[in-house]
Design an enzyme around this catalytic site. Structure first.
Site, PDB file in Angstrom:
ATOM      1  N   CYS A 175       1.161  -1.319  -0.253  1.00  0.00           N
ATOM      2  CA  CYS A 175      -0.300   0.152   0.004  1.00  0.00           C
ATOM      3  C   CYS A 175       0.844   0.972  -0.463  1.00  0.00           C
ATOM      4  O   CYS A 175       1.639   1.390   1.112  1.00  0.00           O
ATOM      5  CB  CYS A 175      -0.404  -0.476   0.855  1.00  0.00           C
ATOM      6  SG  CYS A 175      -1.811   1.822   1.477  1.00  0.00           S
ATOM      7  N   CYS A 212      -1.520 -10.437  -7.871  1.00  0.00           N
ATOM      8  CA  CYS A 212      -1.439 -11.442  -6.728  1.00  0.00           C
ATOM      9  C   CYS A 212      -1.404 -10.864  -5.291  1.00  0.00           C
ATOM     10  O   CYS A 212      -0.507 -10.714  -4.936  1.00  0.00           O
ATOM     11  CB  CYS A 212      -0.552 -12.461  -6.990  1.00  0.00           C
ATOM     12  SG  CYS A 212      -0.908 -14.363  -6.335  1.00  0.00           S
TER      13      CYS A 212
END
Length: 155
Positions: A103, A126
């Site tokens: 993030c 993924c």
């Protein structure tokens, strides 16, 4: 909808408060770069329309229209909500050379990026389900950092 969100990292006190909300598995994956087992995660077969946000800080990361079945056992997407919300990092753990994705706001581990996805990007993001919170279309996005930037936007 790609809108501007505050990418300033959580303050130390915000970070501690967010850490306190994590269970042991979330802590292992988000903060210690772990991986959940394939084919037994809660978002793998989610086909609802909406936005996938960071479990830790609430930043929008992926939209359901970019999700596809990769057959790998983890939720997979061919593009992020916006590239500014994803940080890429070289990863040589476990004897492999990969691209880790985190993030961009809180630096939580999300998963890995591989060059074997479908058109138009040929990329496969993924992800660990544990790293994500699914927000159905029509629902207000979370504002875990209490900044007021997410609450005006619905998925």
């Amino acid at each position: 909808m790609n809108v501007a969100f505050d990418l300033t990292p959580p303050s130390p006190s915000q970070r501690e408060a967010l850490i306190a909300t994590l269970n042991a598995e979330e802590h292992r994956i988000l903060l210690q770069h772990g991986t959940e087992a394939p084919f037994c995660n809660r978002l793998l077969d989610n086909n609802q329309l909406g936005t996938y946000t960071c479990r830790f800080c609430g930043l929008p990361l992926f939209h359901s229209n970019a999700k596809f079945k990769s057959g790998t056992g983890w939720p997979s997407f061919f593009e992020p909500y916006t590239h500014a919300h994803i940080r890429k990092q070289h990863d040589t753990s476990h004897g492999m050379i990969r691209t880790e994705i985190l993030c961009a706001r809180c630096n939580s581990h999300l998963g890995h990026l591989f060059p074997d996805g479908p058109p138009p990007t040929y990329e496969r993001y993924c992800l660990n389900s544990v790293s994500l919170t699914f927000i159905p279309t029509g629902t207000l996005l979370p504002d875990q950092l209490h900044r007021g930037d997410n609450t005006a936007y619905r998925t």
